[in-house]
Design a protein around this motif. Structure first.
Motif, PDB file in Angstrom:
ATOM      1  N   UNK A  17       6.848 -15.600 -11.495  1.00 40.85           N
ATOM      2  CA  UNK A  17       6.606 -14.160 -11.302  1.00 40.85           C
ATOM      3  C   UNK A  17       5.156 -13.935 -10.888  1.00 40.85           C
ATOM      4  N   UNK A  18       4.935 -12.827 -10.227  1.00 39.97           N
ATOM      5  CA  UNK A  18       3.586 -12.406  -9.852  1.00 39.97           C
ATOM      6  C   UNK A  18       3.489 -10.897  -9.994  1.00 39.97           C
ATOM      7  N   UNK A  19       2.282 -10.422 -10.284  1.00 43.17           N
ATOM      8  CA  UNK A  19       2.032  -8.996 -10.205  1.00 43.17           C
ATOM      9  C   UNK A  19       0.917  -8.759  -9.192  1.00 43.17           C
ATOM     10  N   UNK A  66      14.523  -7.171  -8.070  1.00 41.28           N
ATOM     11  CA  UNK A  66      13.649  -8.294  -7.773  1.00 41.28           C
ATOM     12  C   UNK A  66      12.192  -7.850  -7.758  1.00 41.28           C
ATOM     13  N   UNK A  67      11.986  -6.582  -7.390  1.00 43.73           N
ATOM     14  CA  UNK A  67      10.658  -5.997  -7.317  1.00 43.73           C
ATOM     15  C   UNK A  67      10.605  -4.746  -8.188  1.00 43.73           C
ATOM     16  N   UNK A  68       9.454  -4.547  -8.815  1.00 42.12           N
ATOM     17  CA  UNK A  68       9.227  -3.344  -9.595  1.00 42.12           C
ATOM     18  C   UNK A  68       7.887  -2.753  -9.191  1.00 42.12           C
ATOM     19  N   UNK A  69       7.927  -1.538  -8.651  1.00 42.78           N
ATOM     20  CA  UNK A  69       6.710  -0.845  -8.247  1.00 42.78           C
ATOM     21  C   UNK A  69       6.285   0.081  -9.374  1.00 42.78           C
ATOM     22  N   UNK A  73       0.166   8.267 -12.823  1.00 41.71           N
ATOM     23  CA  UNK A  73      -0.112   9.529 -12.143  1.00 41.71           C
ATOM     24  C   UNK A  73      -1.613   9.745 -12.093  1.00 41.71           C
ATOM     25  N   UNK A  74      -2.104  10.107 -10.928  1.00 42.22           N
ATOM     26  CA  UNK A  74      -3.529  10.370 -10.818  1.00 42.22           C
ATOM     27  C   UNK A  74      -4.041  10.050  -9.431  1.00 42.22           C
ATOM     28  N   UNK A  75      -5.303  10.309  -9.247  1.00 44.02           N
ATOM     29  CA  UNK A  75      -5.952  10.081  -7.958  1.00 44.02           C
ATOM     30  C   UNK A  75      -6.649   8.733  -7.990  1.00 44.02           C
ATOM     31  N   UNK A  76      -6.460   7.942  -6.945  1.00 44.55           N
ATOM     32  CA  UNK A  76      -7.147   6.656  -6.817  1.00 44.55           C
ATOM     33  C   UNK A  76      -6.884   5.726  -8.003  1.00 44.55           C
ATOM     34  N   UNK A  77      -5.651   5.716  -8.461  1.00 42.59           N
ATOM     35  CA  UNK A  77      -5.248   4.774  -9.509  1.00 42.59           C
ATOM     36  C   UNK A  77      -4.572   3.583  -8.854  1.00 42.59           C
ATOM     37  N   UNK A  78      -4.615   2.418  -9.480  1.00 41.31           N
ATOM     38  CA  UNK A  78      -3.997   1.246  -8.869  1.00 41.31           C
ATOM     39  C   UNK A  78      -2.475   1.374  -8.783  1.00 41.31           C
ATOM     40  N   UNK A  79      -1.937   0.713  -7.794  1.00 48.76           N
ATOM     41  CA  UNK A  79      -0.485   0.591  -7.662  1.00 48.76           C
ATOM     42  C   UNK A  79      -0.130  -0.886  -7.817  1.00 48.76           C
ATOM     43  N   UNK A  80       0.996  -1.166  -8.452  1.00 56.30           N
ATOM     44  CA  UNK A  80       1.376  -2.531  -8.738  1.00 56.30           C
ATOM     45  C   UNK A  80       2.738  -2.862  -8.146  1.00 56.30           C
ATOM     46  N   UNK A  81       2.933  -4.150  -7.903  1.00 52.12           N
ATOM     47  CA  UNK A  81       4.247  -4.659  -7.524  1.00 52.12           C
ATOM     48  C   UNK A  81       4.504  -5.909  -8.355  1.00 52.12           C
ATOM     49  N   UNK A  82       5.433  -5.791  -9.272  1.00 50.23           N
ATOM     50  CA  UNK A  82       5.849  -6.933 -10.065  1.00 50.23           C
ATOM     51  C   UNK A  82       6.991  -7.617  -9.338  1.00 50.23           C
ATOM     52  N   UNK A  89      12.108 -17.729  -0.088  1.00 51.04           N
ATOM     53  CA  UNK A  89      12.274 -16.683   0.922  1.00 51.04           C
ATOM     54  C   UNK A  89      11.334 -15.503   0.694  1.00 51.04           C
ATOM     55  N   UNK A  90      10.701 -15.438  -0.463  1.00 51.16           N
ATOM     56  CA  UNK A  90       9.733 -14.377  -0.740  1.00 51.16           C
ATOM     57  C   UNK A  90       8.344 -14.705  -0.195  1.00 51.16           C
ATOM     58  N   UNK A  91       8.174 -15.887   0.349  1.00 55.21           N
ATOM     59  CA  UNK A  91       6.885 -16.253   0.940  1.00 55.21           C
ATOM     60  C   UNK A  91       6.567 -15.318   2.094  1.00 55.21           C
ATOM     61  N   UNK A  92       5.444 -14.633   1.998  1.00 59.56           N
ATOM     62  CA  UNK A  92       5.083 -13.627   2.995  1.00 59.56           C
ATOM     63  C   UNK A  92       3.690 -13.098   2.679  1.00 59.56           C
ATOM     64  N   UNK A  93       3.155 -12.328   3.610  1.00 61.39           N
ATOM     65  CA  UNK A  93       1.961 -11.532   3.335  1.00 61.39           C
ATOM     66  C   UNK A  93       2.443 -10.187   2.816  1.00 61.39           C
ATOM     67  N   UNK A  94       1.882  -9.762   1.707  1.00 60.06           N
ATOM     68  CA  UNK A  94       2.280  -8.503   1.078  1.00 60.06           C
ATOM     69  C   UNK A  94       1.180  -7.476   1.288  1.00 60.06           C
ATOM     70  N   UNK A  95       1.596  -6.278   1.707  1.00 59.17           N
ATOM     71  CA  UNK A  95       0.659  -5.205   2.031  1.00 59.17           C
ATOM     72  C   UNK A  95       0.967  -3.952   1.229  1.00 59.17           C
TER      73      UNK A  95
END
Length: 124
Positions: A17-19, A66-69, A73-82, A89-95
């Motif tokens: 797993x990665x976050x 498979x993914x959890x975003x 709530x707020x301004x300029x808070x981090x966003x995550x992808x678990x 097959x998940x090997x890729x550049x993530x943006x």
């Protein structure tokens, strides 16, 4: 101006797993739409999940389970992808991507005008 910076990628074994983190700065208001995409060389950029201005979450049908975003709530808070149960097959550049305030599901690259530099995920 708005800046998006991804981090958290790396090399992992199948089943791991990665976050990923998208650090956000520069927005002057709350409610920006944001999303996670990934791209393999030679293929189109693929939308995985998005959060709209009302914090409603949407997933690409192929990404559910498979993914959890997440994002507080707020301004300029981090966003995550678990990402769980990683496969080669998940090997890729993530943006991460951003735009102005919106409501609804926006999962295409042309919907967004702000992009980070990407973080590489390699599963092998």
């Amino acid at each position: 101006h708005v800046q998006l910076v991804e981090s958290g990628g790396g090399s992992v074994q199948p089943g791991g797993s990665l976050r990923l983190t998208c650090s956000v700065s520069g927005y002057t208001y709350i409610g920006a739409c944001m999303a996670w995409f990934r791209q393999v060389p030679g293929k189109k950029r693929e939308g995985l999940a998005s959060i709209d201005g009302d914090d409603k979450i949407y997933y690409n049908d192929d990404a559910k389970g498979h993914f959890t975003i997440s994002k507080e709530h707020g301004k300029n808070v981090p966003m995550y992808l678990q990402i769980s149960n990683l496969e080669p097959e998940d090997t890729a550049m993530y943006y991460c991507a951003g735009k102005g305030y919106c409501r609804g599901r926006y999962m295409l690259p042309q919907h967004y005008n702000l992009w980070g530099q990407g973080t590489q995920v390699t599963v092998s």
